[in-house]
Design a protein around this motif. Sequence first.
Motif, mmCIF file in Angstrom:
data_model
loop_
_atom_site.group_PDB
_atom_site.id
_atom_site.type_symbol
_atom_site.label_atom_id
_atom_site.label_comp_id
_atom_site.label_asym_id
_atom_site.label_seq_id
_atom_site.Cartn_x
_atom_site.Cartn_y
_atom_site.Cartn_z
ATOM 1 N N SER A 140 1.072 -1.186 -0.363
ATOM 2 C CA SER A 140 0.406 0.150 -0.665
ATOM 3 C C SER A 140 0.500 0.901 -0.195
ATOM 4 O O SER A 140 0.629 2.232 -0.634
ATOM 5 C CB SER A 140 -1.097 0.372 1.661
ATOM 6 N N THR A 141 2.049 1.161 0.828
ATOM 7 C CA THR A 141 2.744 2.122 0.562
ATOM 8 C C THR A 141 3.567 2.762 -0.582
ATOM 9 O O THR A 141 3.287 3.713 -1.179
ATOM 10 C CB THR A 141 3.986 2.355 1.673
ATOM 11 N N VAL A 142 3.966 1.518 -1.282
ATOM 12 C CA VAL A 142 4.684 1.288 -2.415
ATOM 13 C C VAL A 142 3.469 2.228 -3.359
ATOM 14 O O VAL A 142 4.103 3.149 -4.516
ATOM 15 C CB VAL A 142 4.484 0.332 -3.136
ATOM 16 N N LYS A 143 1.739 1.637 -3.417
ATOM 17 C CA LYS A 143 1.378 2.039 -4.363
ATOM 18 C C LYS A 143 0.912 3.809 -4.322
ATOM 19 O O LYS A 143 0.825 4.602 -5.260
ATOM 20 C CB LYS A 143 -0.023 1.034 -3.663
ATOM 21 N N SER A 144 1.087 3.911 -2.946
ATOM 22 C CA SER A 144 0.897 5.212 -2.483
ATOM 23 C C SER A 144 1.840 5.827 -2.661
ATOM 24 O O SER A 144 1.590 7.659 -3.610
ATOM 25 C CB SER A 144 0.587 5.645 -0.531
ATOM 26 N N LEU A 145 3.240 5.480 -3.079
ATOM 27 C CA LEU A 145 4.771 6.218 -3.369
ATOM 28 C C LEU A 145 4.419 7.105 -5.185
ATOM 29 O O LEU A 145 4.872 7.906 -5.216
ATOM 30 C CB LEU A 145 5.502 5.583 -2.651
ATOM 31 N N LEU A 146 4.150 5.438 -5.691
ATOM 32 C CA LEU A 146 4.139 5.600 -6.985
ATOM 33 C C LEU A 146 2.552 6.997 -7.291
ATOM 34 O O LEU A 146 2.427 7.634 -8.477
ATOM 35 C CB LEU A 146 3.501 4.608 -7.542
ATOM 36 N N ARG A 147 1.359 6.455 -6.950
ATOM 37 C CA ARG A 147 0.344 7.316 -7.078
ATOM 38 C C ARG A 147 0.931 9.421 -6.830
ATOM 39 O O ARG A 147 0.231 9.845 -7.925
ATOM 40 C CB ARG A 147 -0.652 6.684 -6.407
ATOM 41 N N ARG A 148 1.354 9.182 -5.772
ATOM 42 C CA ARG A 148 2.381 10.972 -5.765
ATOM 43 C C ARG A 148 2.894 10.825 -6.541
ATOM 44 O O ARG A 148 3.302 12.572 -6.768
ATOM 45 C CB ARG A 148 2.796 10.976 -4.460
ATOM 46 N N SER A 149 3.289 9.724 -6.480
ATOM 47 C CA SER A 149 5.018 10.177 -7.574
ATOM 48 C C SER A 149 4.155 11.342 -8.921
ATOM 49 O O SER A 149 5.067 11.499 -9.486
ATOM 50 C CB SER A 149 6.217 9.447 -7.989
ATOM 51 N N ARG A 150 3.181 9.702 -9.746
ATOM 52 C CA ARG A 150 2.542 10.026 -10.904
ATOM 53 C C ARG A 150 1.857 11.862 -10.902
ATOM 54 O O ARG A 150 1.802 13.099 -11.796
ATOM 55 C CB ARG A 150 1.199 9.372 -11.182
ATOM 56 N N GLU A 151 1.188 12.022 -9.582
ATOM 57 C CA GLU A 151 1.050 13.232 -9.330
ATOM 58 C C GLU A 151 1.784 14.414 -9.049
ATOM 59 O O GLU A 151 1.498 15.638 -10.061
ATOM 60 C CB GLU A 151 -0.546 13.375 -7.850
ATOM 61 N N LYS A 152 2.667 13.743 -8.580
ATOM 62 C CA LYS A 152 3.671 15.445 -9.456
ATOM 63 C C LYS A 152 4.546 15.823 -10.735
ATOM 64 O O LYS A 152 4.683 16.331 -10.869
ATOM 65 C CB LYS A 152 5.236 14.905 -8.158
#
Lengths: 164, 255
Positions: A140-152
């Motif tokens: 879930s942390t990895v998914k969150s990191l990926l999601r935020r990375s994409r947003e940025k």
Amino acid sequence: MREEFVQEISVEELLSRYSKMLYRLAYSRTQNKHDAEDIVQEVLLKYIKSNVTFHDEEHRKAWLLKVAVNTGKSLVTSAWNRHRADLDEALELQNTIEEKSEIYDAVKKLPEKYRMVIHLFYFEELTIQEISSITTTKESTVKSLLRRSREKLKKILKEEQYEF
Amino acid sequence: MNFRESYKKEYEKIVPDEEFLTSLQSKLICEQKEKEEASSEQLMSNIDKLNKQKSDNTLKLSTKRKVQWIIVGIVACFLFMFGVSMTKYMGIFHDNNHGKVNSIKVQGNKNDSKDDCNNDDKDDSKDKKFVGKSNADDNVNSNVFRNSRWYGESKSPINIYEIFISRLADQNDLTKLYKNNRNEFVETNLMSSGEIIELINEISKVQVSGEDINEINQNEYYMSEFANNDIIKFTIVNNQYLKIKGINYVYKLTK
């Protein structure tokens, strides 16, 4: 059932297969040539010194990536390295500005923890589960990191439309 | 545009320097050699440990075997000593039997004629078996006269004679009888059964005599051995007198 192991590989073969992989991962995190080289050297020395046996090449690759993540973590988080990074970044930026694209610049602007996940996911093409295992974090942390990375990245690359 | 492809395309350009890789390769090779040497040393060390353990186990086993052999040795010694003791104990009986084994059957003299034997109804049946001692006793010392009380408590000269002649005639009592012209006796002086019978007949009737005898005259010396180891020496003087050693009486032959 008998457990099978892959054969040991020579130093030349080791460098041929994994030096670039490790260097790119290290560079994506440190954004510094010398730090990346230090990480690669340390990881491969650990590999030579270790007596780990691998079930297959994927196992060997995962082991190397995991060691590289942990080794880079200690280097990145050190106080001396944090202060030095700014200067190195400036120098590196000047040297490579002509060679690097906007994607490189965009990723470079991300925090270190995002850069690593982005690199493992997009370049090494690892799954969420594999990244979770290598970085020793929750999926879930990895998914969150990926999601935020994409947003940025979307914000940074607002002029370009990329499919993530 | 695909971000992955763009990112990969961008990062494929990032590669380590050849100089760095060459230097790193040398370092890794050196490290690998050190590791192999260390592994080799570790392997040798492990082999030494295994050998040492094996040696220790062998030593322990050897010690165990030594103890076992010592115990076996002690038991063997005990059995040997016990066997020796039993052999000695059994040997007493064996020696007693030894005399019987070495019994000497005194056969009739070749000079004994059938005619001589026919003079008596008993003839050959009177051939005596003289049970004697070992050969070492065959060479009899002439000075031996171990029992002067062979006649018991008898004091009468005629009783002494009767005991003497009865013992001499008892083939179960008399074992050996020697005859010689001097007071020394060897194996060749043994008398045959026929000679003994003749002698007994010759001295079977006597009278106690108070006469002085001259022993310088012709004498025949005799030595008799009996089953109880009594030895009686006697002399026939001039074919007329019987003189028994140790007895102060002289018997005159009357037959």
